[in-house]
Design a protein around this motif. Structure first.
Motif, PDB file in Angstrom:
ATOM      1  N   THR A 163      38.512 -19.507  -9.667  1.00  0.00           N
ATOM      2  CA  THR A 163      39.351 -18.316  -9.786  1.00  0.00           C
ATOM      3  C   THR A 163      40.217 -18.232  -8.545  1.00  0.00           C
ATOM      4  O   THR A 163      39.729 -18.395  -7.425  1.00  0.00           O
ATOM      5  CB  THR A 163      38.505 -17.033  -9.895  1.00  0.00           C
ATOM      6  N   THR A 164      41.509 -18.009  -8.741  1.00  0.00           N
ATOM      7  CA  THR A 164      42.419 -17.904  -7.603  1.00  0.00           C
ATOM      8  C   THR A 164      42.478 -16.463  -7.128  1.00  0.00           C
ATOM      9  O   THR A 164      42.703 -15.543  -7.917  1.00  0.00           O
ATOM     10  CB  THR A 164      43.835 -18.368  -7.994  1.00  0.00           C
ATOM     11  N   THR A 177      47.913 -14.434 -24.089  1.00  0.00           N
ATOM     12  CA  THR A 177      47.751 -13.939 -22.724  1.00  0.00           C
ATOM     13  C   THR A 177      46.850 -14.876 -21.955  1.00  0.00           C
ATOM     14  O   THR A 177      45.838 -15.336 -22.470  1.00  0.00           O
ATOM     15  CB  THR A 177      47.122 -12.530 -22.738  1.00  0.00           C
ATOM     16  N   GLN A 178      47.236 -15.160 -20.735  1.00  0.00           N
ATOM     17  CA  GLN A 178      46.448 -16.057 -19.893  1.00  0.00           C
ATOM     18  C   GLN A 178      46.234 -15.391 -18.536  1.00  0.00           C
ATOM     19  O   GLN A 178      47.172 -14.911 -17.910  1.00  0.00           O
ATOM     20  CB  GLN A 178      47.185 -17.375 -19.707  1.00  0.00           C
ATOM     21  N   PHE A 179      44.974 -15.347 -18.099  1.00  0.00           N
ATOM     22  CA  PHE A 179      44.661 -14.816 -16.770  1.00  0.00           C
ATOM     23  C   PHE A 179      45.196 -15.785 -15.737  1.00  0.00           C
ATOM     24  O   PHE A 179      44.962 -16.986 -15.813  1.00  0.00           O
ATOM     25  CB  PHE A 179      43.143 -14.642 -16.615  1.00  0.00           C
ATOM     26  N   ARG A 180      45.921 -15.261 -14.744  1.00  0.00           N
ATOM     27  CA  ARG A 180      46.530 -16.135 -13.749  1.00  0.00           C
ATOM     28  C   ARG A 180      45.754 -16.126 -12.432  1.00  0.00           C
ATOM     29  O   ARG A 180      45.355 -17.153 -11.934  1.00  0.00           O
ATOM     30  CB  ARG A 180      47.966 -15.715 -13.512  1.00  0.00           C
ATOM     31  N   HIS A 181      45.591 -14.949 -11.831  1.00  0.00           N
ATOM     32  CA  HIS A 181      44.881 -14.824 -10.567  1.00  0.00           C
ATOM     33  C   HIS A 181      44.584 -13.355 -10.283  1.00  0.00           C
ATOM     34  O   HIS A 181      45.135 -12.475 -10.921  1.00  0.00           O
ATOM     35  CB  HIS A 181      45.674 -15.425  -9.391  1.00  0.00           C
ATOM     36  N   GLU A 227      46.896 -18.405  -1.362  1.00  0.00           N
ATOM     37  CA  GLU A 227      45.992 -18.514  -2.494  1.00  0.00           C
ATOM     38  C   GLU A 227      44.716 -19.200  -2.029  1.00  0.00           C
ATOM     39  O   GLU A 227      44.766 -20.180  -1.286  1.00  0.00           O
ATOM     40  CB  GLU A 227      46.629 -19.290  -3.648  1.00  0.00           C
TER      41      GLU A 227
END
Length: 126
Positions: free
Chosen positions: A45-46, A3-7, A39
């Motif tokens: 952090t986006t 799992t990867q945090f996107r925005h 964005e």
């Protein structure tokens, strides 16, 4: 599971106005912008802004927390762009803290940390 945090995505009624709010009010860099999607770079952090037809249900939305140099200056800049101060500016031992509601109803926390001074040569002498 990988799992990867996107925005962090906020639903907003007016993307261009919200871009102006964050870029002019807090100095965030705009990395993408269209009438329905934008964005912003918040120190790596986006924050993604997704346009919606109806006013978003924000209630107790996520609280976006920012460190600012001057909490009163930040409040003034954000209020000029439609924000409202929630309560009063508090001054706990670690700095000045304020809660601000954006024009879309999202909550921001602003922290002006207590200034720390560099240790003097007498503090480090052993």
């Amino acid at each position: 599971m990988n799992t990867q945090f996107r925005h962090l995505m906020l639903m907003v009624k007016d993307v261009p106005s919200t871009v102006k709010f964050y870029s002019e009010g807090l100095g965030l860099a705009v990395t993408k912008a269209s009438p329905t999607w934008a964005e912003l770079d918040a120190s790596g952090t986006t924050i993604a802004l997704h346009g919606v037809e109806e006013a978003p249900q924000t209630g107790s939305s996520p609280i976006l927390s920012f460190v600012v140099e001057d909490v009163y200056g930040a409040i003034a800049a954000l209020e000029s762009l439609g924000a409202t101060l929630e309560g009063r500016v508090r001054e706990p031992s670690f700095g000045k803290v304020a809660a601000v509601r954006t024009p879309d109803g999202h909550m921001l926390s602003l922290l002006q940390p207590v200034a720390t001074s560099a240790p003097s040569s007498t503090d480090t002498a052993a």
